[in-house]
Motif scaffolding. Sequence first.
Motif, mmCIF file in Angstrom:
data_model
loop_
_atom_site.group_PDB
_atom_site.id
_atom_site.type_symbol
_atom_site.label_atom_id
_atom_site.label_comp_id
_atom_site.label_asym_id
_atom_site.label_seq_id
_atom_site.Cartn_x
_atom_site.Cartn_y
_atom_site.Cartn_z
ATOM 1 N N GLY A 62 -7.782 37.886 28.438
ATOM 2 C CA GLY A 62 -7.753 37.072 27.432
ATOM 3 C C GLY A 62 -8.041 35.510 27.264
ATOM 4 O O GLY A 62 -7.891 34.972 28.476
ATOM 5 N N PHE A 63 -8.342 34.906 26.237
ATOM 6 C CA PHE A 63 -8.705 33.558 26.514
ATOM 7 C C PHE A 63 -8.309 32.872 25.168
ATOM 8 O O PHE A 63 -8.814 33.623 24.181
ATOM 9 N N PRO A 64 -8.105 31.653 24.805
ATOM 10 C CA PRO A 64 -7.964 30.815 23.620
ATOM 11 C C PRO A 64 -9.317 30.344 23.380
ATOM 12 O O PRO A 64 -9.784 29.815 24.276
ATOM 13 N N VAL B 160 -17.824 33.374 21.691
ATOM 14 C CA VAL B 160 -18.882 33.080 22.257
ATOM 15 C C VAL B 160 -19.011 32.980 23.920
ATOM 16 O O VAL B 160 -19.862 33.399 24.716
ATOM 17 N N PRO B 161 -17.824 32.478 24.549
ATOM 18 C CA PRO B 161 -17.816 32.486 26.095
ATOM 19 C C PRO B 161 -17.668 33.827 26.642
ATOM 20 O O PRO B 161 -18.230 33.938 27.930
ATOM 21 N N ARG C 154 -11.945 25.586 11.105
ATOM 22 C CA ARG C 154 -10.624 24.631 11.289
ATOM 23 C C ARG C 154 -9.625 25.440 12.345
ATOM 24 O O ARG C 154 -8.989 24.513 12.847
ATOM 25 N N LEU C 155 -9.550 26.658 12.298
ATOM 26 C CA LEU C 155 -8.570 27.310 12.954
ATOM 27 C C LEU C 155 -9.302 27.302 14.545
ATOM 28 O O LEU C 155 -10.050 28.460 14.742
ATOM 29 N N ASN C 156 -9.427 26.162 14.941
ATOM 30 C CA ASN C 156 -10.112 26.028 16.437
ATOM 31 C C ASN C 156 -9.548 26.550 17.513
ATOM 32 O O ASN C 156 -10.262 26.529 18.615
ATOM 33 N N ASN C 157 -8.496 27.130 17.614
ATOM 34 C CA ASN C 157 -7.847 27.470 18.689
ATOM 35 C C ASN C 157 -7.317 29.111 18.366
ATOM 36 O O ASN C 157 -6.179 29.291 17.548
ATOM 37 N N LYS C 158 -7.869 30.103 18.697
ATOM 38 C CA LYS C 158 -7.444 31.473 18.483
ATOM 39 C C LYS C 158 -7.331 32.285 19.797
ATOM 40 O O LYS C 158 -8.140 31.867 20.707
ATOM 41 N N LEU C 159 -6.349 33.223 19.875
ATOM 42 C CA LEU C 159 -6.350 33.921 21.125
ATOM 43 C C LEU C 159 -6.889 35.103 21.024
ATOM 44 O O LEU C 159 -6.832 35.962 20.192
ATOM 45 N N PHE C 160 -7.766 35.544 22.055
ATOM 46 C CA PHE C 160 -8.645 36.654 21.761
ATOM 47 C C PHE C 160 -8.071 37.594 23.241
ATOM 48 O O PHE C 160 -8.050 37.050 24.443
ATOM 49 N N LEU C 161 -7.726 38.736 23.079
ATOM 50 C CA LEU C 161 -7.346 39.723 23.997
ATOM 51 C C LEU C 161 -8.167 40.803 24.243
ATOM 52 O O LEU C 161 -8.793 41.107 23.110
ATOM 53 N N ASN C 162 -8.517 41.255 25.662
ATOM 54 C CA ASN C 162 -9.226 42.346 25.939
ATOM 55 C C ASN C 162 -8.732 43.733 25.123
ATOM 56 O O ASN C 162 -7.792 44.450 25.818
ATOM 57 N N ARG D 183 -7.603 41.287 38.373
ATOM 58 C CA ARG D 183 -7.605 40.606 36.989
ATOM 59 C C ARG D 183 -7.004 39.334 36.991
ATOM 60 O O ARG D 183 -5.971 39.121 37.660
ATOM 61 N N VAL D 184 -7.777 38.641 36.043
ATOM 62 C CA VAL D 184 -7.073 37.399 35.625
ATOM 63 C C VAL D 184 -6.493 37.475 34.192
ATOM 64 O O VAL D 184 -7.226 37.567 33.242
ATOM 65 N N PRO D 185 -5.316 37.690 33.934
ATOM 66 C CA PRO D 185 -4.715 38.215 32.664
ATOM 67 C C PRO D 185 -5.146 37.179 31.433
ATOM 68 O O PRO D 185 -5.517 37.678 30.488
ATOM 69 N N LEU D 186 -4.841 36.182 31.725
ATOM 70 C CA LEU D 186 -5.258 34.937 30.914
ATOM 71 C C LEU D 186 -5.863 33.758 31.292
ATOM 72 O O LEU D 186 -5.605 33.220 32.329
ATOM 73 N N GLY D 187 -7.311 33.395 30.786
ATOM 74 C CA GLY D 187 -8.116 32.405 31.253
ATOM 75 C C GLY D 187 -8.136 31.466 29.923
ATOM 76 O O GLY D 187 -7.443 31.642 29.109
ATOM 77 N N GLY D 188 -9.265 30.485 30.294
ATOM 78 C CA GLY D 188 -9.455 29.574 29.243
ATOM 79 C C GLY D 188 -10.203 28.463 30.094
ATOM 80 O O GLY D 188 -10.608 28.491 31.308
ATOM 81 N N THR D 189 -10.627 27.423 29.387
ATOM 82 C CA THR D 189 -11.423 26.385 29.749
ATOM 83 C C THR D 189 -10.627 25.007 29.749
ATOM 84 O O THR D 189 -10.972 24.076 30.383
ATOM 85 N N ASP D 190 -9.305 25.211 29.195
ATOM 86 C CA ASP D 190 -8.531 23.857 29.492
ATOM 87 C C ASP D 190 -7.236 24.198 29.388
ATOM 88 O O ASP D 190 -6.697 25.026 28.647
ATOM 89 N N ILE D 191 -6.145 23.437 29.941
ATOM 90 C CA ILE D 191 -4.704 23.814 29.575
ATOM 91 C C ILE D 191 -4.035 23.527 28.178
ATOM 92 O O ILE D 191 -3.104 24.220 27.699
ATOM 93 N N GLY D 192 -4.833 22.880 27.426
ATOM 94 C CA GLY D 192 -4.719 22.225 26.195
ATOM 95 C C GLY D 192 -4.689 23.679 25.102
ATOM 96 O O GLY D 192 -3.764 23.688 24.101
ATOM 97 N N GLY D 193 -5.770 24.392 25.407
ATOM 98 C CA GLY D 193 -6.051 25.408 24.593
ATOM 99 C C GLY D 193 -4.680 26.610 24.761
ATOM 100 O O GLY D 193 -4.258 27.251 23.740
ATOM 101 N N ILE D 194 -4.279 26.734 25.835
ATOM 102 C CA ILE D 194 -3.168 27.699 26.381
ATOM 103 C C ILE D 194 -1.923 27.277 25.446
ATOM 104 O O ILE D 194 -1.151 27.865 24.882
ATOM 105 N N ILE D 195 -1.684 25.967 25.830
ATOM 106 C CA ILE D 195 -0.639 25.344 24.897
ATOM 107 C C ILE D 195 -0.502 25.322 23.720
ATOM 108 O O ILE D 195 0.607 25.659 22.984
ATOM 109 N N ARG D 196 -1.612 24.928 22.928
ATOM 110 C CA ARG D 196 -1.753 25.110 21.443
ATOM 111 C C ARG D 196 -1.556 26.649 21.050
ATOM 112 O O ARG D 196 -1.170 26.890 19.862
ATOM 113 N N THR D 197 -1.665 27.596 21.661
ATOM 114 C CA THR D 197 -1.570 29.001 21.375
ATOM 115 C C THR D 197 -0.131 29.392 21.348
ATOM 116 O O THR D 197 0.337 30.137 20.437
#
Length: 536
Positions: free
Chosen positions: A312-314, A319-320, A184-192, A224-238
């Motif tokens: 990092g990425f949300p 798994v990604p 249910r916590l579908n948006n977590k921020l993971f950092l290297n 380096r790409v400090p912050l990545g992701g698969t959609d902008i919504g995940g970044i905003i929800r972070t």
Amino acid sequence: MKPTKRRFTSLGTVLCASLVLLAACTNGQDTQPAAKAPVKEGDSTLNTSGLPIVKAPLTLNMLAGQSPLHGEWKDKLLWKEAEKRTGIHIEWTLVPQANLEEKKNLLLASGEIPDAFYGGGITSQDMISYGQQGVFLPLNDLIDKYAPNFKKITQQYPEVLKGITSPDGKIYALPKMSTNPTHRLNNKLFLNQKWLDEGSLKMPGTPDELYQVLKAFKAKDAARVPLGGTDIGGIIRTLTGAWGLQNRGSSNSYLDYNEKTNELRFFPTDPNYKEVLEYVRKLYAEGLLDSEIFTNTVPILTAKINKGIIGGFPSINTVPAGQKRTDYAGLPQALKGPYGDQLWSGMTSVLQNQGAFVITKKDKNPEATMRWADYFIDGEGAVLYWMGVEGKTYEMKDGKYRFVQDIVNNPNGLTLDQGISRDLVAPFTTHPIVREERFAWDTGEGLPEVIQAAKNLQPFAPKEIWPAFLYTKEENERMIALGNDIHTYIFEMQTQFITGKAPFTKWDEYVTTIKKMGLDEYMKINKAAYDRYKSR
């Protein structure tokens, strides 16, 4: 989760000759109900409790969406074992998920419908519209008498029952649910973590500290790409929770609650949302956010992580990151914002999908059908649905349900989802089941760093989580018209603000445009839906 661009889907009305329809929709299987005598309460062939559900064999016809992973269903261990236990045989009409919306609408328009839709693409609009027309049966009494597992869930989580009760007071569908907080916590921020350690950096506790960490990542290596992701919504929800936004979870698009005025709030026009976008704009402008964030996919993100360039990425899990996932760790706590807000808003309701299972007017045995569906919600039926049969597809290790090695480490190179799908149908489906932590040990939500990340953030989750609201048929028609335009415009302007194509001096113009698009009516409809939800 993808950002909500268009929450509302128009109900297509398509007429088709029945012979053509059947040829297009049956996947080579007969959708006509098999000859059978009704099994009613008091009938000696219906067991009102225990197994089998019926004393005499019974066949039901059901339509289901079919994942590309699944293949044919009729020979799967899951359904063969279920038939042995329940006495009910299911004739499946399988429709590829890519075509499900079209095929479902054809069936509903023609009246050539199955006994039930099982993960059959029924939307909340469908549920109410066809429920009120009598195409879908009201389930209130059937749930009360024949669904003890589902009733137990609703007693533990009242928002489930409130969230599936239509404006007319009737329940037309069983939902898909999740009680696993890691899911249910579908948006977590993971950092290297490796990069943090190399730079003697601490995990950030505020948005400003996150900015400084990302700057340090970039300063170490410009590639380096400090912050990545698969959609902008995940970044905003972070970030929204650090500004006190999305404080009722993420299931209702752009709605939350203004704690100061005690009113429903449309937060994309709130000044704090502007600050969130300004923050993301700064990351993008300084090269701290992946310039390809608007077009990335999971495979693209994974490829970048494998190159060792993502800081990092949300995501719901790591798994990604593939085999490099051990380098990534979740935040120790929610980010604390500039006004003292410390909320992690990327959390969904226990109620995940409202229209997972409907029984149609064609079903002569709704009591037995309800008992069949309820069987998989808890107890041995839930174990069968998620894990299969002990010794064949799963085994117990240290008191935990674990898939056998032929699934988790397949010698032929099958992925985990491919291995599971040989005998089960759990991956990528919307069925009337409960996603539980006890069945997640061999999934992305069962990875140690993901479980720890969820534990860290759970204390900061909103105390009240709303499921998606339900609307009347008339309200749906207006929300389709209003919502599509408003949501599309918000997403387009969100992109333009972040990329710099629209300066923030146009913010007032942006807000005014949304109001002119019918925001007052949009909020009036949502207020009515919210009031109904709260009153139940």
